[in-house]
Design a protein around this motif. Structure first.
Motif, PDB file in Angstrom:
ATOM      1  N   ASN A  24       0.861  -1.170   0.000  1.00 10.77           N
ATOM      2  CA  ASN A  24       0.000   0.000   0.000  1.00 10.77           C
ATOM      3  C   ASN A  24       0.899   1.221   0.000  1.00 10.77           C
ATOM      4  O   ASN A  24       2.110   1.103   0.033  1.00 10.77           O
ATOM      5  N   PRO A  25       0.327   2.425  -0.016  1.00  3.51           N
ATOM      6  CA  PRO A  25       1.163   3.607   0.043  1.00  3.51           C
ATOM      7  C   PRO A  25       2.221   3.396   1.118  1.00  3.51           C
ATOM      8  O   PRO A  25       2.066   2.555   1.966  1.00  3.51           O
ATOM      9  N   PRO A  26       3.281   4.080   1.087  1.00  2.00           N
ATOM     10  CA  PRO A  26       3.411   5.474   0.741  1.00  2.00           C
ATOM     11  C   PRO A  26       3.786   5.791  -0.704  1.00  2.00           C
ATOM     12  O   PRO A  26       3.895   6.956  -1.055  1.00  2.00           O
ATOM     13  N   GLY A  27       4.041   4.835  -1.583  1.00  2.00           N
ATOM     14  CA  GLY A  27       4.292   5.133  -2.989  1.00  2.00           C
ATOM     15  C   GLY A  27       5.755   5.267  -3.362  1.00  2.00           C
ATOM     16  O   GLY A  27       6.068   5.853  -4.390  1.00  2.00           O
ATOM     17  N   TYR A  28       6.646   4.760  -2.550  1.00  2.00           N
ATOM     18  CA  TYR A  28       8.074   4.751  -2.865  1.00  2.00           C
ATOM     19  C   TYR A  28       8.674   3.509  -2.203  1.00  2.00           C
ATOM     20  O   TYR A  28       8.049   2.887  -1.352  1.00  2.00           O
ATOM     21  N   GLU A  29       9.868   3.157  -2.624  1.00  2.00           N
ATOM     22  CA  GLU A  29      10.526   1.969  -2.087  1.00  2.00           C
ATOM     23  C   GLU A  29      11.007   2.218  -0.662  1.00  2.00           C
ATOM     24  O   GLU A  29      11.575   3.261  -0.366  1.00  2.00           O
ATOM     25  N   LEU A  30      10.749   1.253   0.208  1.00  2.00           N
ATOM     26  CA  LEU A  30      11.264   1.323   1.564  1.00  2.00           C
ATOM     27  C   LEU A  30      11.388  -0.085   2.122  1.00  2.00           C
ATOM     28  O   LEU A  30      10.717  -1.005   1.645  1.00  2.00           O
ATOM     29  N   ALA A  31      12.243  -0.250   3.092  1.00  2.00           N
ATOM     30  CA  ALA A  31      12.456  -1.556   3.717  1.00  2.00           C
ATOM     31  C   ALA A  31      11.228  -1.928   4.547  1.00  2.00           C
ATOM     32  O   ALA A  31      10.485  -1.053   5.000  1.00  2.00           O
ATOM     33  N   ASP A  32      11.016  -3.222   4.736  1.00  2.00           N
ATOM     34  CA  ASP A  32       9.926  -3.655   5.618  1.00  2.00           C
ATOM     35  C   ASP A  32      10.244  -3.323   7.071  1.00  2.00           C
ATOM     36  O   ASP A  32       9.408  -2.799   7.788  1.00  2.00           O
ATOM     37  N   ARG A  34      -0.248  -1.737   7.069  1.00  2.00           N
ATOM     38  CA  ARG A  34      -0.447  -1.817   5.622  1.00  2.00           C
ATOM     39  C   ARG A  34      -1.921  -1.734   5.206  1.00  2.00           C
ATOM     40  O   ARG A  34      -2.220  -1.748   4.021  1.00  2.00           O
ATOM     41  N   LEU A  35      -2.820  -1.648   6.169  1.00  2.00           N
ATOM     42  CA  LEU A  35      -4.227  -1.531   5.818  1.00  2.00           C
ATOM     43  C   LEU A  35      -4.446  -0.301   4.953  1.00  2.00           C
ATOM     44  O   LEU A  35      -3.832   0.750   5.190  1.00  2.00           O
ATOM     45  N   PRO A  36      -5.310  -0.391   3.951  1.00  3.69           N
ATOM     46  CA  PRO A  36      -5.598   0.790   3.127  1.00  3.69           C
ATOM     47  C   PRO A  36      -6.152   1.910   4.004  1.00  3.69           C
ATOM     48  O   PRO A  36      -6.955   1.668   4.903  1.00  3.69           O
ATOM     49  N   LEU A  86       6.550  10.315  11.911  1.00  8.40           N
ATOM     50  CA  LEU A  86       6.722   8.977  11.322  1.00  8.40           C
ATOM     51  C   LEU A  86       5.374   8.332  11.023  1.00  8.40           C
ATOM     52  O   LEU A  86       5.194   7.687   9.988  1.00  8.40           O
ATOM     53  N   GLN A  87       4.412   8.511  11.901  1.00  9.96           N
ATOM     54  CA  GLN A  87       3.082   7.937  11.676  1.00  9.96           C
ATOM     55  C   GLN A  87       2.405   8.582  10.466  1.00  9.96           C
ATOM     56  O   GLN A  87       1.792   7.885   9.653  1.00  9.96           O
ATOM     57  N   LEU A  88       2.510   9.887  10.333  1.00 14.01           N
ATOM     58  CA  LEU A  88       1.916  10.565   9.186  1.00 14.01           C
ATOM     59  C   LEU A  88       2.522  10.069   7.871  1.00 14.01           C
ATOM     60  O   LEU A  88       1.831   9.945   6.865  1.00 14.01           O
ATOM     61  N   LEU A  89       3.808   9.784   7.890  1.00 13.91           N
ATOM     62  CA  LEU A  89       4.484   9.369   6.667  1.00 13.91           C
ATOM     63  C   LEU A  89       4.227   7.911   6.308  1.00 13.91           C
ATOM     64  O   LEU A  89       4.765   7.416   5.327  1.00 13.91           O
ATOM     65  N   HIS A  90       3.391   7.221   7.073  1.00  7.01           N
ATOM     66  CA  HIS A  90       2.930   5.888   6.661  1.00  7.01           C
ATOM     67  C   HIS A  90       2.029   5.996   5.443  1.00  7.01           C
ATOM     68  O   HIS A  90       1.948   5.088   4.631  1.00  7.01           O
TER      69      HIS A  90
END
Length: 185
Positions: A4-12, A158-160, A34-38
């Protein structure tokens, strides 16, 4: 599980192993950033608007998170001859890998303190769900259980994004001096 978003590559997941990293996430405003940037990458201006804080304050906290490897610039755009940076998380989940005594004092980071503060209004409104249980288990069993809980946290994150309400989700496992019955003979 689908991305799901955030729309860029990031580690799990990224393990926090440095005291400065643990201290960086110990500040409530930085935790909120950090929460907002989820949901998606954002500029300092967007974060300042969401947090109702001055841009200079938010920029300081974003810088602390970026210096400690928790945020990264994921894209830029030109706005009136100024390059605007969009910040994103470096991982979906951060966890503390070392013993707390090796990283920071216990007062520097306590998710349950944050959860208690955030959940007070929900408790007053009768909208707080929670459990606390105790079990006498081995350290290995506790570690295995924690891995399963981390998977559940990952699923929650990861929930929408939908709905009108943001929900908190706190989970933990910790040793305690809870009384136990003596072993049977």
């Amino acid at each position: 599980m689908t991305d799901n978003p955030p729309g860029y590559e990031l580690a799990d997941r990224i393990a926090l192993t440095e005291p400065s990293q643990v201290k960086a996430i110990g500040h409530p405003l930085r935790t909120t950033i950090l929460q907002l940037l989820h949901e998606r990458a954002a500029t300092v201006t967007e974060l300042a608007t969401a947090l109702e804080r001055p841009k200079s304050t938010v920029a300081h906290h974003v810088d602390v998170l970026a210096r400690n490897g928790l945020l990264q610039v994921v894209r830029t755009r030109k706005v009136r001859a100024i390059e605007e940076r969009f910040y994103g998380r470096t991982a979906r989940m951060f966890y503390i890998a070392a013993e707390p005594s090796q990283t920071a004092s216990s007062g520097d980071f306590n998710d349950f303190e944050v959860a208690a503060r955030e959940s007070a209004a929900a408790f007053e409104e009768g909208r707080l769900w929670g459990f606390i249980r105790h079990a006498r288990i081995s350290r290995d069993q506790a570690s295995e259980f924690w891995d399963r809980m981390a998977e559940l946290v990952d699923e929650f994150e990861r929930l929408p994004r939908s709905g009108d309400t943001t929900y908190g989700f706190a989970v933990g496992i910790y040793p305690t001096a809870h009384p136990t019955l003596p072993d049977t003979e």
